[in-house]
Write an enzyme that holds these catalytic residues in place. Structure first.
Site: not given
Length: 283
Positions: A9, A31, A117, A121
């Site tokens: 993105t 990552v 998402y 998180k």
């Protein structure tokens, strides 16, 4: 300074003004794979934040949050670096508590289309605090609320960029639901200031810390402000609300004020003007 990005993105254009500087290095890297560099501080910001992007490949989204956190925590442990996790207000889900304080555990659907998402998180936060307890790692966790501003992708599916681009293009402005659901919008300059203050705060301040603007707006108010500032004649069109879309979102930032001396300073109207100017320059 080392910037790591896989450009899913992100864009090199966003850091083009830094590329020639001797103290800046750009590395193309994902990552979800280990990284071997020497650093003093790590800002783990990796993960697509727009539903369009994070739902495109939900498994990879979860891997970015979880495997990415494990790899960055491993790096921090190895080089004894302080590490900051960019968490999100999405850990609160569709909240039953309003405004949301850091003590609230949230109301998240673990098997819904947003879970890749939200739960990714939440798991990253778990990992950070487990590394803190088990390895005494110096951690900082920020829960970020609806950031916007220049260098956003024009078609990333988030509400500010959607409304601004639709208004500038003369398209209908699409509001999901009846327009009464709320968000609190924090300009990127305010957020960066908060992240820097959190990273440099005393060791005992681990977070999580809410970083967001506590001034709440309905989606209809945001749309009408966008129309006014762009001078657009676009019409408002209402579509069904997506599954698990939160109806209210407002940060309680009392802890950030007290522990960091931080509060946002840029009102939504001023921030929107800057954002509109940025998007208009790219048309």
């Amino acid at each position: 300074m080392v910037c790591v990005d896989n450009f899913f993105t992100g864009s090199k254009r966003n850091v083009s003004h830094l590329l020639g500087k001797v103290n800046f290095e750009l590395i193309r890297h994902d990552v979800t794979f280990p990284l071997y560099i020497e650093v003093d501080q790590i800002y783990n910001l990796a993960c697509p934040a727009s539903p369009i992007h994070y739902q495109h490949d939900p498994v990879q989204t979860t891997k970015t949050s979880v495997h990415g956190a494990i790899n960055m925590l491993g790096l921090a442990k190895r080089v004894k670096a302080r590490i900051l996790q960019a968490s999100t207000s999405e850990v609160y889900g569709d909240p039953e508590v309003h405004p949301q304080t850091e003590a609230y555990w949230g109301r998240v659907n673990p098997i819904g289309p947003r879970a890749c998402y939200d739960e990714g998180k939440r798991c990253a936060e778990t990992l950070f605090f487990d590394y803190y307890r088990q390895h005494r790692l110096e951690i900082k966790v920020a829960r970020i609320f609806n950031t916007y501003g220049p260098r956003m992708l024009p078609d990333d599916g988030r509400v500010v960029s959607n409304f601004v681009m639709q208004a500038l293009r003369g398209q209908d402005i699409t509001i999901y639901g009846d327009g009464t659901q709320t968000r609190s919008f924090c300009h990127i300059d305010d957020l960066v200031d908060g992240l820097l203050k959190l990273m440099e705060s005393p060791t005992e301040i681990t977070g999580p810390v809410n970083l967001g603007n506590p001034v709440e707006f309905t989606m209809r108010e945001l749309a009408e402000m966008t129309l006014k500032l762009t001078g657009s004649r676009s019409k408002l069109v209402f579509l069904p609300l997506p599954q698990d879309d939160p109806r209210q979102r407002q940060p309680d930032i009392a802890f950030a004020r007290a522990s960091l001396g931080w509060a946002p300073t840029i009102p939504l109207e001023e921030g929107l003007k800057r954002t509109i100017a940025y998007f208009r320059s790219g048309l």
